[in-house]
Structures are given as structure tokens and as C-alpha cells.
Scaffold this motif. Structure first.
Motif, PDB file in Angstrom:
ATOM      1  N   THR A 173       5.791   7.553  -0.202  1.00 34.05           N
ATOM      2  CA  THR A 173       5.948   6.173   0.283  1.00 34.05           C
ATOM      3  C   THR A 173       5.626   6.082   1.764  1.00 34.05           C
ATOM      4  O   THR A 173       5.667   7.075   2.499  1.00 34.05           O
ATOM      5  CB  THR A 173       7.383   5.667   0.055  1.00 34.05           C
ATOM      6  N   LEU A 188       8.125  -1.481   2.443  1.00 34.98           N
ATOM      7  CA  LEU A 188       8.050  -0.163   1.816  1.00 34.98           C
ATOM      8  C   LEU A 188       6.950  -0.189   0.764  1.00 34.98           C
ATOM      9  O   LEU A 188       6.959  -1.016  -0.145  1.00 34.98           O
ATOM     10  CB  LEU A 188       9.384   0.187   1.157  1.00 34.98           C
ATOM     11  N   ASP A 211       4.926   2.039  -2.156  1.00 39.40           N
ATOM     12  CA  ASP A 211       4.905   3.229  -3.010  1.00 39.40           C
ATOM     13  C   ASP A 211       3.456   3.512  -3.389  1.00 39.40           C
ATOM     14  O   ASP A 211       2.840   2.754  -4.144  1.00 39.40           O
ATOM     15  CB  ASP A 211       5.744   2.991  -4.271  1.00 39.40           C
ATOM     16  N   HIS A 250       4.968  -2.707  -3.563  1.00 40.03           N
ATOM     17  CA  HIS A 250       5.622  -2.829  -2.261  1.00 40.03           C
ATOM     18  C   HIS A 250       6.795  -3.797  -2.354  1.00 40.03           C
ATOM     19  O   HIS A 250       6.873  -4.626  -3.264  1.00 40.03           O
ATOM     20  CB  HIS A 250       4.621  -3.338  -1.198  1.00 40.03           C
TER      21      HIS A 250
END
Length: 350
Positions: free
Chosen positions: A151, A169, A171, A177
């Protein structure tokens, strides 16, 4: 008068032709079905639909795990079941167990007419190497990017010309996200040891974990002289581009124990017109990768197109301690009628 009851007595399930042992077996199966959790039933049904007709889903999962990630988008077109498998954490756990993970490069690239940069992934197949755009993954101009495992955290930047404190964030396994609260910045600050343990540069500081040495951009003129925004760490050594070849070669390396820069020898064929401003370095599975653009060498005169090129350099540490590099390939990976600018370059093991 005799009365015959039609109610079964339970000894044979109401069927006079059924043996008692058959009845007991059926009752046991019914009890097992009742006790089976619903989530396990759903998972079993889901993976049963994924499997090849004559293969159990566990074996299908292992077969798919052995494929390269670049084939997953095509595989997802086969059926909904394969799309589910390609988006399953279990698949990536299987890849890790089998030792077939791949090192993947992501780059954020901006254009003058765009309101924000876009994420690209460096995809390699049997005949080509190219940067492919990933839609709907957010990033702002001037964002900081911190990576942890598969991530990355995209922090701050400027949106519509105004500063923003957004934290996202992403991935990279599934290209999903989610927005996070501002408190995530405190968590990142708290976890600095974890972040720096992978040799990530942030706030002008970097840790060489094997040596246990911290370095700052203002730690003496020697380090600051050649530490550029395009620098990266490979095997606890800091690599950078030296366009002026002040040490005799275009690529240099900093040793944190000796606190000195040395040249990387043998980098023959390295383009002389690459600038540190227009390029970004990354550690791609132990190789040094350079994404370069805007250099006059890499400008195309055809229809006003401009290009980004990728250089792959194999590194070798010899017995005398000197580090040598071999330019394995120089390939054009992106062509645009605009002026692409490389903001970030990050790598992940997936």
C-alpha cells in the motif's frame, strides 16, 4: 377396530423400505449442514464457481497464482469468478507462499493541461515495456507518497491551486483506494522506524537499516552535494545521477559508513543528456531503474511528441568493493503530445 398411525416413529424416517443405518447417515448430514457457518458456505460457492470444471478451487487458485500479474486483467474477462479470484487477498498469499511475487513500478506523471497527475504502472510482456495509465487512483500536485507493504499513502499536496491535507490509502494489489482521516499523519509519524526500515526518503531524512545509520540532507556538504530528488536506495547504498560527471561517471553511489560518494563504474551507454530534474530513480528488484523525460535526447521531432524512456541498470559489487553497473536496456515507455513530468516513482513486491 384397529387404527393405523401415519405418523413416522423415527426408526426408519417414515419409509418402511429404508434401513436404520441409512436414516442415521441422512440425519447426521442434515445436522452438519445446519452447523456449517453461512460465510463458509458463501465462500465455498464463490470459489466453486471459479474452479475449472474438473479442478478443486484450491488447485485453481494455485494455477492462477503462477501467472504473471500482467495477465490478470485479461483473465478477469473470462468470468465473474475469475474477477473475484484476481481481487482476492488469498491469491496474493498464495503467490507469496509459492515465491512467485513480482517487483512492480508505479509512477505519478503530470501534464501541463491536467488538474492533477495520474498514476501509471510499468508493464512488461514478451515484446514490450510500457507505462500504462491507471484510472481513478488519486494524487495531487506536490503530494508526499509513503509506501508500506503493498500500500501507499498519498499525503497532502495542492488541489485546484489550494493546499490540501487529504490522506488517501491506495492498495496496489487491487488498485483500490479510500480516504483517511487527518489522524493518519500522526500514525505515520509514530511508525517512522517501520517506514524508514525500507529505506524510504521522507522529510529529507533517510535510514540505511543494515548499517543503522541515519542521514539528513543537511548532514555535511559531501552528502548534500549529490543527493537529488531522483535518488534511491539499493542494498543500503544511496544512488544518484550526476549529469556533470564530477566523479567521472553519470551515476554515483553514497556509502553511509564511509560517508563519501563514489562513481558507479562501467555504466556505458548511459545517455549523457539526462538531467536529475527530469528523471526519477527506483530500486526494481535490486536493479537500478531510471525514468527519464524532457531531455533533448528524448524529444521526438515527429508531430511534436515527447517521450519518457526507461533505463535498467544491473548492479554488481566486486571484490575490491567497487560497484559496477551495466545498462541492460533503454526503452521508450510513454509517448505524449504534451510535456510529461515525472513526480514520483515507487516500487512494490506483489
Amino acid at each position: 377396530m384397529a387404527v393405523t398411525s401415519e405418523t413416522p416413529d423415527g426408526s426408519n424416517g417414515g419409509d418402511p423400505n429404508k434401513k436404520p443405518e441409512d436414516v442415521e447417515k441422512e440425519e447426521e448430514e442434515e445436522e452438519n449442514q445446519k452447523e456449517k457457518p453461512e460465510d463458509e458456505e458463501e465462500e465455498e460457492i464463490q470459489y466453486r464457481s471459479i474452479s475449472f470444471p474438473n479442478l478443486p478451487h484450491d488447485l485453481t487458485e494455485l494455477c492462477v497464482a503462477l501467472l504473471r500479474r500482467c495477465n490478470y486483467p485479461s483473465l478477469s474477462l473470462i468470468s465473474k469468478g475469475f474477477r473475484t479470484l484476481a481481487a482476492s487477498p488469498r491469491l496474493y498469499d498464495a503467490r507469496s507462499r509459492l515465491g512467485v511475487t513480482e517487483c512492480v513500478l508505479y509512477a505519478s506523471i503530470g501534464f501541463p493541461t491536467s488538474s492533477s497527475p495520474s498514476w501509471y504502472i510499468l508493464r512488461r510482456d514478451e515484446i514490450s515495456l510500457r507505462l500504462c495509465r491507471i484510472d481513478k487512483l488519486p494524487i495531487h500536485w506536490g503530494s508526499a507518497v509513503v509506501t508500506i507493504g503493498p500500500t501507499m499513502y498519498v499525503i497532502g499536496g495542492r488541489s485546484d491551486g489550494k493546499p490540501t491535507s487529504d490522506v488517501t490509502l491506495i492498495d496496489c494489489r487491487f488498485h483500490t483506494h479510500k480516504e483517511l482521516g487527518d489522524d493518519i499523519i500522526l500514525q505515520i509519524s509514530f511508525r517512522q522506524q517501520t517506514l524508514f526500515a525500507t529505506s524510504i526518503e521522507i522529510s529529507s531524512r533517510i535510514l540505511f537499516p543494515r548499517e543503522g545509520v541515519w542521514a539528513r540532507r543537511n548532514d555535511g556538504e559531501e552528502l548534500k552535494s549529490l543527493w537529488k530528488a531522483s535518488s534511491c536506495v539499493v542494498d543500503d547504498k544511496l544512488y544518484s545521477i550526476d549529469p556533470l560527471c564530477s566523479l567521472g561517471h553519470p551515476v554515483v553511489v553514497y556509502d553511509p559508513t564511509e560517508r563519501t560518494w563514489r562513481s558507479v563504474r562501467g555504466v556505458y551507454g548511459f545517455p549523457t543528456n539526462i538531467s536529475d530534474y527530469d528523471s526519477k530513480m527506483a530500486n526494481l528488484g535490486g536493479k537500478l531503474v531510471v525514468l527519464a523525460g524532457k531531455s533533448p535526447l528524448f524529444r521526438s521531432d515527429h508531430h511534436g511528441e515527447e517521450e519518457i524512456w526507461c533505463l535498467e541498470i544491473h548492479l554488481e559489487r566486486r571484490q575490491d568493493g567497487e560497484i559496477w553497473g551495466n545498462v541492460e536496456s533503454i526503452k521508450r515507455v510513454l509517448t505524449s503530445i504534451e510535456s510529461p513530468y515525472i513526480e514520483h516513482c515507487r516500487t512494490f513486491t506483489l
